[in-house]
Design a protein around this motif. Sequence first.
Motif, mmCIF file in Angstrom:
data_model
loop_
_atom_site.group_PDB
_atom_site.id
_atom_site.type_symbol
_atom_site.label_atom_id
_atom_site.label_comp_id
_atom_site.label_asym_id
_atom_site.label_seq_id
_atom_site.Cartn_x
_atom_site.Cartn_y
_atom_site.Cartn_z
ATOM 1 N N VAL A 63 0.852 -1.192 0.000
ATOM 2 C CA VAL A 63 0.000 0.000 0.000
ATOM 3 C C VAL A 63 0.890 1.245 0.000
ATOM 4 O O VAL A 63 1.542 1.544 1.003
ATOM 5 C CB VAL A 63 -0.937 0.009 1.220
ATOM 6 C CG1 VAL A 63 -1.852 1.229 1.177
ATOM 7 C CG2 VAL A 63 -1.760 -1.277 1.287
ATOM 8 N N ASP A 64 0.928 1.942 -1.122
ATOM 9 C CA ASP A 64 1.772 3.135 -1.268
ATOM 10 C C ASP A 64 3.181 2.900 -0.721
ATOM 11 O O ASP A 64 3.687 3.697 0.088
ATOM 12 C CB ASP A 64 1.121 4.335 -0.566
ATOM 13 C CG ASP A 64 -0.185 4.751 -1.234
ATOM 14 O OD1 ASP A 64 -0.199 4.875 -2.473
ATOM 15 O OD2 ASP A 64 -1.190 4.948 -0.524
ATOM 16 N N GLN A 82 1.106 -6.383 -6.027
ATOM 17 C CA GLN A 82 -0.271 -5.883 -6.091
ATOM 18 C C GLN A 82 -0.316 -4.578 -5.310
ATOM 19 O O GLN A 82 -0.114 -4.575 -4.093
ATOM 20 C CB GLN A 82 -1.222 -6.919 -5.494
ATOM 21 C CG GLN A 82 -2.677 -6.484 -5.429
ATOM 22 C CD GLN A 82 -3.538 -7.588 -4.831
ATOM 23 O OE1 GLN A 82 -3.416 -8.759 -5.202
ATOM 24 N NE2 GLN A 82 -4.403 -7.235 -3.889
ATOM 25 N N LEU A 83 -0.549 -3.486 -6.001
ATOM 26 C CA LEU A 83 -0.472 -2.159 -5.395
ATOM 27 C C LEU A 83 -1.866 -1.689 -5.001
ATOM 28 O O LEU A 83 -2.739 -1.502 -5.851
ATOM 29 C CB LEU A 83 0.200 -1.197 -6.372
ATOM 30 C CG LEU A 83 1.640 -1.632 -6.722
ATOM 31 C CD1 LEU A 83 2.148 -0.894 -7.949
ATOM 32 C CD2 LEU A 83 2.575 -1.418 -5.535
ATOM 33 N N PRO A 89 -0.458 5.634 -12.488
ATOM 34 C CA PRO A 89 0.026 4.738 -13.541
ATOM 35 C C PRO A 89 1.533 4.778 -13.744
ATOM 36 O O PRO A 89 2.155 3.723 -13.943
ATOM 37 C CB PRO A 89 -0.728 5.234 -14.776
ATOM 38 C CG PRO A 89 -2.011 5.791 -14.233
ATOM 39 C CD PRO A 89 -1.636 6.427 -12.937
ATOM 40 N N ASP A 90 2.139 5.966 -13.666
ATOM 41 C CA ASP A 90 3.588 6.023 -13.897
ATOM 42 C C ASP A 90 4.367 5.335 -12.789
ATOM 43 O O ASP A 90 5.425 4.746 -13.027
ATOM 44 C CB ASP A 90 4.064 7.463 -14.103
ATOM 45 C CG ASP A 90 3.751 8.384 -12.936
ATOM 46 O OD1 ASP A 90 3.015 7.975 -12.023
ATOM 47 O OD2 ASP A 90 4.248 9.531 -12.941
ATOM 48 N N ARG A 91 3.852 5.385 -11.563
ATOM 49 C CA ARG A 91 4.489 4.679 -10.451
ATOM 50 C C ARG A 91 4.398 3.165 -10.654
ATOM 51 O O ARG A 91 5.371 2.436 -10.441
ATOM 52 C CB ARG A 91 3.823 5.086 -9.127
ATOM 53 C CG ARG A 91 4.285 4.332 -7.891
ATOM 54 C CD ARG A 91 5.719 4.630 -7.552
ATOM 55 N NE ARG A 91 6.076 4.100 -6.220
ATOM 56 C CZ ARG A 91 7.320 3.835 -5.868
ATOM 57 N NH1 ARG A 91 8.327 4.072 -6.699
ATOM 58 N NH2 ARG A 91 7.581 3.363 -4.670
ATOM 59 N N VAL A 92 3.233 2.696 -11.060
ATOM 60 C CA VAL A 92 3.047 1.269 -11.318
ATOM 61 C C VAL A 92 3.994 0.808 -12.425
ATOM 62 O O VAL A 92 4.680 -0.214 -12.304
ATOM 63 C CB VAL A 92 1.581 0.972 -11.700
ATOM 64 C CG1 VAL A 92 1.408 -0.506 -12.052
ATOM 65 C CG2 VAL A 92 0.640 1.353 -10.554
ATOM 66 N N ALA A 93 4.048 1.568 -13.499
ATOM 67 C CA ALA A 93 4.910 1.207 -14.627
ATOM 68 C C ALA A 93 6.379 1.197 -14.226
ATOM 69 O O ALA A 93 7.143 0.317 -14.650
ATOM 70 C CB ALA A 93 4.683 2.181 -15.780
ATOM 71 N N LYS A 122 -3.785 1.107 -18.491
ATOM 72 C CA LYS A 122 -3.444 0.300 -19.660
ATOM 73 C C LYS A 122 -2.034 0.655 -20.095
ATOM 74 O O LYS A 122 -1.690 1.829 -20.247
ATOM 75 C CB LYS A 122 -4.434 0.563 -20.791
ATOM 76 C CG LYS A 122 -4.266 -0.386 -21.965
ATOM 77 C CD LYS A 122 -5.383 -0.210 -22.971
ATOM 78 C CE LYS A 122 -5.253 -1.228 -24.103
ATOM 79 N NZ LYS A 122 -6.356 -1.108 -25.085
ATOM 80 N N GLY A 123 -1.175 -0.341 -20.247
ATOM 81 C CA GLY A 123 0.216 -0.097 -20.582
ATOM 82 C C GLY A 123 1.113 0.085 -19.375
ATOM 83 O O GLY A 123 2.330 0.110 -19.505
ATOM 84 N N ALA A 124 0.497 0.208 -18.186
ATOM 85 C CA ALA A 124 1.275 0.368 -16.953
ATOM 86 C C ALA A 124 1.182 -0.879 -16.083
ATOM 87 O O ALA A 124 2.192 -1.407 -15.630
ATOM 88 C CB ALA A 124 0.790 1.589 -16.183
#
Length: 212
Positions: A63-64, A82-83, A89-93, A122-124
């Motif tokens: 979590v964060d 699993q976030l 999205p940029d953090r996930v990517a 999508k894409g991340a």
Amino acid sequence: MQRVTAKICGLSTPETVGAAVRHGASHVGFMFFPKSPRNVEPEQAAQLAAIVPAHVVKVGVLVDPDDEMVARAVASGLDAIQLHGGEAPDRVAALKARHGIEAWKVLSVRTRADLDKARAYKGAADRILYDAKTPEGALPGGMGLRFDWTLLDGFAHPLPWALAGGIDVANVGDAAGRTGARLIDVSSGVESAPGVKDVDKIAAFLQRVAQL
């Protein structure tokens, strides 16, 4: 149609990990979040991950998290992260690229607008997990709450997805049938108390999933 599979999340003992694996879980989840009654330290997770066979996907729930926490969690032997916070999205990517494993994003759902946020990932992210939005100040998941599954009617999913939130042996058939979910995530629905997984409930849940 693809068969229904299940992730048993928030595991913290060898006995419950063994039950999940033995009865056919496709995924197991370890919680890296100190506020949760299901929290495990990376060293503990590594011991649990070591008894999980290669065909079962090991997912770490964060979590964060800061970079150090993610690195320590991944080093315990994870196949995916699993976030479950407010990760953009940029953090996930960025985390997916840095660690070279799958990255899932949890979306907390109360309205159809919450579902629409999935498109930004999508894409991340590799997968979206739809969970129930919990009350302000409560834990972000594992509360036994479910959202209105009819919100998913006709929704064009931008990514592979899974369903969580208030699912147990009594309603998992309805959950999968009503929403079309092929991956069901359960945590509190196989517990005897918060954070205490029940091997018999795990077995019953997975046996029910196998019938779907």
